[in-house]
Design an enzyme around this catalytic site. Structure first.
Site, PDB file in Angstrom:
ATOM      1  N   PHE A  48      27.349 -14.093  25.423  1.00 28.89           N
ATOM      2  CA  PHE A  48      28.759 -14.481  25.430  1.00 28.89           C
ATOM      3  C   PHE A  48      28.898 -15.903  25.986  1.00 28.89           C
ATOM      4  CE2 PHE A  48      33.095 -14.222  27.396  1.00 28.89           C
ATOM      5  CZ  PHE A  48      33.799 -14.111  26.210  1.00 28.89           C
ATOM      6  N   ASP A  66      30.105 -17.299  28.530  1.00 27.79           N
ATOM      7  CA  ASP A  66      29.898 -17.628  29.942  1.00 27.79           C
ATOM      8  C   ASP A  66      28.489 -17.308  30.434  1.00 27.79           C
ATOM      9  OD1 ASP A  66      30.025 -14.873  29.955  1.00 27.79           O
ATOM     10  OD2 ASP A  66      31.507 -14.724  31.564  1.00 27.79           O
ATOM     11  N   LYS A  67      27.601 -16.878  29.544  1.00 28.39           N
ATOM     12  CA  LYS A  67      26.246 -16.530  29.964  1.00 28.39           C
ATOM     13  C   LYS A  67      25.374 -17.782  30.079  1.00 28.39           C
ATOM     14  CE  LYS A  67      27.194 -12.146  30.090  1.00 28.39           C
ATOM     15  NZ  LYS A  67      28.613 -12.150  29.679  1.00 28.39           N
ATOM     16  N   THR A  68      24.187 -17.631  30.669  1.00 24.16           N
ATOM     17  CA  THR A  68      23.298 -18.767  30.908  1.00 24.16           C
ATOM     18  C   THR A  68      22.941 -19.475  29.606  1.00 24.16           C
ATOM     19  OG1 THR A  68      22.430 -17.771  32.919  1.00 24.16           O
ATOM     20  CG2 THR A  68      21.062 -19.454  31.866  1.00 24.16           C
ATOM     21  N   ILE A  69      22.655 -18.735  28.543  1.00 27.43           N
ATOM     22  CA  ILE A  69      22.622 -19.304  27.203  1.00 27.43           C
ATOM     23  C   ILE A  69      23.641 -18.550  26.364  1.00 27.43           C
ATOM     24  CG2 ILE A  69      20.215 -20.033  27.357  1.00 27.43           C
ATOM     25  CD1 ILE A  69      19.605 -17.677  25.386  1.00 27.43           C
TER      26      ILE A  69
END
Length: 382
Positions: free
Chosen positions: A185, A187-190
């Site tokens: 998603f 807002d995730k790290t990738i």
């Protein structure tokens, strides 16, 4: 990395997408292959190598990845799954999607991972699995989870939605359980915008995952369906972004850890605040800068007045309106009344998540630190 100008408004998240990501999508369009194809295969291979698992499949998002993993393990109506009380609602709704019932387990008070000393309280004859959630960029105690699962004959479904790059005792999260599920998603790290991944080590389980996600067939182009399956696929456009994002993973992690250290150093002497970091034997790839703070609601409102968007802790699952009997989600009474979730309630009431993402500048973090210090020390901080 980004410039470090202080902005009037600091969003809670800004995805880190650059020219390389855009070029990767454009190339898929120019190649005229936009459904799952060569970029999807590259993305899967890169994820398998990162997580260190022999098998894995893509999914439309993290919640669907969890549901796909649960289905592949044969979990369905009449079954129960132990889920930590502090997590995003999708952890529990994924269980409901396959017809099973989530049973909420108290969390520990330091990093708010599932409390394995309390997990047995949720057991019944119907319990089939446990779902540890690697929360806020650090890891659960997977040795304790594994011992518990072996003792009680349970499957382990790791919710590693926030866990890309996180390791526990040297192993990447998502590689311990029967399946490990990830989210991409925004807002995730990738990120791939939306997207998910299911990792596993067992070949037979992998075959079931393949059938379930691809309409009950191993290959596209055939109208013979050996099994009942669904469409849990991604697109090559999304996968192309994922491949490009993974090439920047080390830089993204390094920047996020640097920003977290600026928060931690700037707030370490405030007795009203605890900055939540790594769990024991785990690395830390910060999902947000997580605070346990006195007067957290007031602090959140104060920061909003000064242009800073924040987020609260996840709302405890046992308090969620969607899981009440009135909404036809009658949950078992174990482990009892809401007082059984004192740590989850405490975390929600005092937890606050500050912005932390790769497009955030250090000056913006220093600005937020100054504002937080002025909130608690108005007479001594400018």
């Amino acid at each position: 990395m980004p410039n470090e100008l202080v902005h009037r408004t600091i969003p809670q998240i800004v995805p880190y997408l650059d020219e390389q990501d855009a070029a990767a999508v454009l190339q898929t369009l120019q190649n005229n292959w936009i459904t799952e194809g060569p970029q999807s295969a590259l993305f899967v291979d890169a994820l398998r190598q990162l997580i260190d698992v022999p098998y894995g499949v893509l999914a439309p998002n993290g919640t669907m990845a969890l549901s796909l993993g649960l289905m592949a393990l044969g979990i369905g109506p009449g079954d129960e799954v132990l889920v930590p009380d502090i997590t995003f609602a999708g952890s529990a709704t994924a269980v409901l999607m396959v017809g099973a019932m989530p049973v909420f387990v108290e969390v520990e008070p330091d990093t708010f991972q599932i409390d394995m000393d309390r997990a047995a309280e949720g057991l019944s004859a119907r319990t089939r699995a446990i779902m540890p959630v690697h929360l806020y960029g650090t890891a659960c105690d997977m040795e304790a989870v594994d011992r518990f699962a072996r003792q009680h004959g349970l499957f382990v479904i790791e919710d590693a939605a926030q866990g890309i790059g996180v390791r526990h005792r040297g192993k990447h999260v998502g590689s311990f359980g029967d399946v490990g599920c990830f989210s991409f998603f925004a807002d995730k790290t990738i990120t791939t915008g939306e997207g998910g991944f299911v990792a596993c080590r067992d070949e037979a389980l992998y075959q079931r995952l393949c059938l379930l996600r691809n309409q009950g067939r191993m290959e596209r182009g055939s109208f013979v369906h050996p099994a009942v399956g669904f469409n849990f696929r991604m697109t090559d456009m999304q996968a192309a972004i994922g491949v490009s994002q993974l090439r920047k993973l080390d830089d993204i992690i390094g920047w996020k850890q640097l920003l977290w250290s600026v928060y931690e150093e700037g707030l370490s002497d405030l007795t009203e605040i605890r900055v939540v970091g790594a769990a024991p034997h785990s690395t830390h790839v910060p999902f947000r800068c997580v605070l346990i703070a006195e007067r957290a609601d007031e602090l959140q409102a104060f920061l909003a007045e000064h242009g800073v968007q924040t987020r609260s802790f996840f709302y405890p699952l046992h308090r969620q309106p969607c899981f009440t009997p009135e909404n036809s989600r009658t949950l078992p009474a174990r482990p009892g009344a809401s007082t059984a979730y004192a740590h989850a309630d405490y975390g929600f009431e005092r937890g606050l998540c500050l912005p932390l993402y790769p497009t955030l500048g250090i000056d913006n973090v220093q600005y937020m630190v100054r504002k937080i210090r002025s909130f608690y020390r108005p007479a001594t901080t400018i």
